[in-house]
Design a protein around this motif. Structure first.
Motif, PDB file in Angstrom:
ATOM      1  N   ASN A  35      -2.030   1.220  -3.391  1.00 50.12           N
ATOM      2  CA  ASN A  35      -2.823   1.500  -2.207  1.00 50.12           C
ATOM      3  C   ASN A  35      -4.183   0.819  -2.294  1.00 50.12           C
ATOM      4  OD1 ASN A  35      -4.975   3.619  -0.823  1.00 50.12           O
ATOM      5  ND2 ASN A  35      -3.083   3.405   0.345  1.00 50.12           N
ATOM      6  N   PHE A  39       9.830   0.639 -10.018  1.00 44.86           N
ATOM      7  CA  PHE A  39      10.121   2.072  -9.943  1.00 44.86           C
ATOM      8  C   PHE A  39      11.472   2.388 -10.570  1.00 44.86           C
ATOM      9  CE2 PHE A  39       7.256   3.477  -6.176  1.00 44.86           C
ATOM     10  CZ  PHE A  39       6.153   2.990  -6.866  1.00 44.86           C
ATOM     11  N   SER A  90       1.485   4.444  -6.971  1.00 45.66           N
ATOM     12  CA  SER A  90       1.221   4.373  -5.536  1.00 45.66           C
ATOM     13  C   SER A  90      -0.277   4.292  -5.250  1.00 45.66           C
ATOM     14  CB  SER A  90       1.829   5.590  -4.831  1.00 45.66           C
ATOM     15  OG  SER A  90       3.237   5.581  -4.930  1.00 45.66           O
ATOM     16  N   LYS A  91      -1.082   5.018  -6.025  1.00 46.00           N
ATOM     17  CA  LYS A  91      -2.537   4.949  -5.840  1.00 46.00           C
ATOM     18  C   LYS A  91      -3.059   3.560  -6.162  1.00 46.00           C
ATOM     19  CE  LYS A  91      -3.687   9.834  -6.578  1.00 46.00           C
ATOM     20  NZ  LYS A  91      -4.409  10.819  -7.439  1.00 46.00           N
ATOM     21  N   GLN A 120       5.129   7.920 -10.277  1.00 44.47           N
ATOM     22  CA  GLN A 120       5.212   7.295  -8.965  1.00 44.47           C
ATOM     23  C   GLN A 120       3.891   7.410  -8.213  1.00 44.47           C
ATOM     24  OE1 GLN A 120       8.194   8.941  -6.333  1.00 44.47           O
ATOM     25  NE2 GLN A 120       8.436   7.012  -5.273  1.00 44.47           N
ATOM     26  N   ARG A 121       3.250   8.577  -8.306  1.00 44.42           N
ATOM     27  CA  ARG A 121       1.979   8.755  -7.621  1.00 44.42           C
ATOM     28  C   ARG A 121       0.884   7.891  -8.260  1.00 44.42           C
ATOM     29  NH1 ARG A 121      -0.467  14.337  -5.281  1.00 44.42           N
ATOM     30  NH2 ARG A 121       1.385  13.977  -3.998  1.00 44.42           N
ATOM     31  N   SER A 174       0.823  -1.219   0.000  1.00 43.66           N
ATOM     32  CA  SER A 174       0.000   0.000   0.000  1.00 43.66           C
ATOM     33  C   SER A 174       0.851   1.260   0.000  1.00 43.66           C
ATOM     34  CB  SER A 174      -0.929   0.001   1.221  1.00 43.66           C
ATOM     35  OG  SER A 174      -1.635   1.204   1.329  1.00 43.66           O
ATOM     36  N   LEU A 175       1.977   1.229   0.735  1.00 41.92           N
ATOM     37  CA  LEU A 175       2.861   2.386   0.825  1.00 41.92           C
ATOM     38  C   LEU A 175       3.962   2.368  -0.236  1.00 41.92           C
ATOM     39  CD1 LEU A 175       3.245   2.469   4.729  1.00 41.92           C
ATOM     40  CD2 LEU A 175       1.793   3.931   3.315  1.00 41.92           C
ATOM     41  N   SER A 176       3.908   1.362  -1.119  1.00 39.54           N
ATOM     42  CA  SER A 176       4.916   1.208  -2.190  1.00 39.54           C
ATOM     43  C   SER A 176       6.312   1.036  -1.612  1.00 39.54           C
ATOM     44  CB  SER A 176       4.885   2.407  -3.143  1.00 39.54           C
ATOM     45  OG  SER A 176       3.596   2.588  -3.678  1.00 39.54           O
ATOM     46  N   ASN A 177       6.401   0.398  -0.439  1.00 37.16           N
ATOM     47  CA  ASN A 177       7.704   0.210   0.197  1.00 37.16           C
ATOM     48  C   ASN A 177       8.268  -1.192   0.017  1.00 37.16           C
ATOM     49  OD1 ASN A 177       7.888   2.807   1.204  1.00 37.16           O
ATOM     50  ND2 ASN A 177       6.831   2.319   3.097  1.00 37.16           N
ATOM     51  N   GLU A 220       9.967  -1.116  -5.417  1.00 35.32           N
ATOM     52  CA  GLU A 220      10.913  -0.009  -5.534  1.00 35.32           C
ATOM     53  C   GLU A 220      12.023  -0.316  -6.526  1.00 35.32           C
ATOM     54  OE1 GLU A 220      12.130   0.580  -1.491  1.00 35.32           O
ATOM     55  OE2 GLU A 220      10.815   2.301  -1.266  1.00 35.32           O
TER      56      GLU A 220
END
Length: 294
Positions: A246, A152, A242-243, A238-239, A140-143, A148
């Motif tokens: 999430n 990414f 990420s959405k 990236q956003r 969810s936090l793209s971590n 990554e």
């Protein structure tokens, strides 16, 4: 002893009630996990279809997000990383259903072996919930490392940047219109346009376009600090990703962590029953010893 017996009986009734509540969470786990899994799998299928189409058009081994060397072409986007939390939540829901039956049966039959087995199974399920909840939160936090790095990192490299050579509009079912508001025309050696890629207007990490020939739309997305002026039209790659992550990971994380309160309550009541059984067994032994000594 009367106070302990009362507490023991209360714990038995409470364990049954908590397990009935937990059964509702089992249904929620399976439902939320199934919906999230279907959503993630549909994204994976869409990327596979995109790669098949792109590789058939260009036959370029460097097609962004695709492996054209295989037949049929496949995506290099790590789809399993955002499907695994959903699969894990479904698994927890199935095992929790058996745990609920065992807990109710153990509370009714008052067998120490059943209570001990229930406690062991409950601890294992709590650990699984924490693991899959953390995995869902990471997605969810793209971590997550697999997000990554391979994803990414790949989209944020190259010249021109690879995110401009990925047609975001092909996945318009998962991304809002702002994620494909920009255009990049790919040309052949003769200068003829062979394909137009649709991409976000800001750079992948949320900065402004600083190329030699930015479009008016790209310049309009810059604020006074040369950062992306986020709006419905202006956004970054990236956003956008990420959405999406999430939407996949957040429901799994919320469902997994929210029910931990019920699980710890069940563990507490089960331990109280186990302690009460030991106390009653000890009292029974002392009474038999006293009777035999008379």
């Amino acid at each position: 002893m009367p106070a302990r017996c009362c507490s023991y009986k209360t714990a038995r009734r409470a364990l049954i009630i908590v397990n009935l509540i937990d059964f509702v969470f089992c249904i929620v786990f399976i439902g939320v996990g199934a919906v999230s899994l279907i959503y993630a799998q549909s994204f994976a299928r869409a990327t596979e279809d995109y790669c098949v189409a792109q590789c058939a058009r260009t036959n370029n081994p460097d097609t962004v997000g695709c492996d054209c060397s295989k037949s049929p072409a496949t995506t290099t986007i790590p789809s399993l990383v955002f499907q695994s939390p959903s699969i894990g939540l479904i698994t927890v829901g199935v095992f929790s259903s058996f745990k609920v039956l065992l807990g109710c049966f153990a509370a009714i039959r008052e067998k120490q072996a059943l209570i001990i087995a229930y406690i062991c199974l409950l601890v294992c399920i709590i650990l699984l919930q924490i693991v899959f909840g953390a995995a869902g939160a990471a997605v969810s936090l793209s971590n997550a490392h697999d997000i990554e790095g391979p994803l990414f990192g790949a989209l944020n490299s190259g010249d021109p940047p690879n995110y401009k050579l990925f047609d975001w509009q092909a996945l318009d079912s998962f991304f809002p219109a702002g994620c494909y508001a920009g255009e990049y025309a790919q040309k052949d050696e003769a200068g003829e346009v062979v394909h137009v890629f649709r991409h976000p207007l800001c750079t992948f990490n949320g900065g402004c376009q600083r190329t030699a020939d930015p479009t008016e739309a790209e310049l309009a997305c810059c604020d006074s600090d040369y950062e992306c002026d986020y709006s419905d039209t202006c956004t970054s790659g990236q956003r956008c990703l990420s959405k999406f992550f999430n939407q996949v990971g957040a429901p799994v994380a919320v469902a997994a962590f929210l029910s931990l309160v019920v699980q710890f309550m069940a563990l507490g009541f089960a331990c109280a029953i186990r302690a009460g059984q030991s106390y009653i067994d000890k009292e029974g032994v002392q009474m038999r010893d006293l009777d035999s000594s008379r």
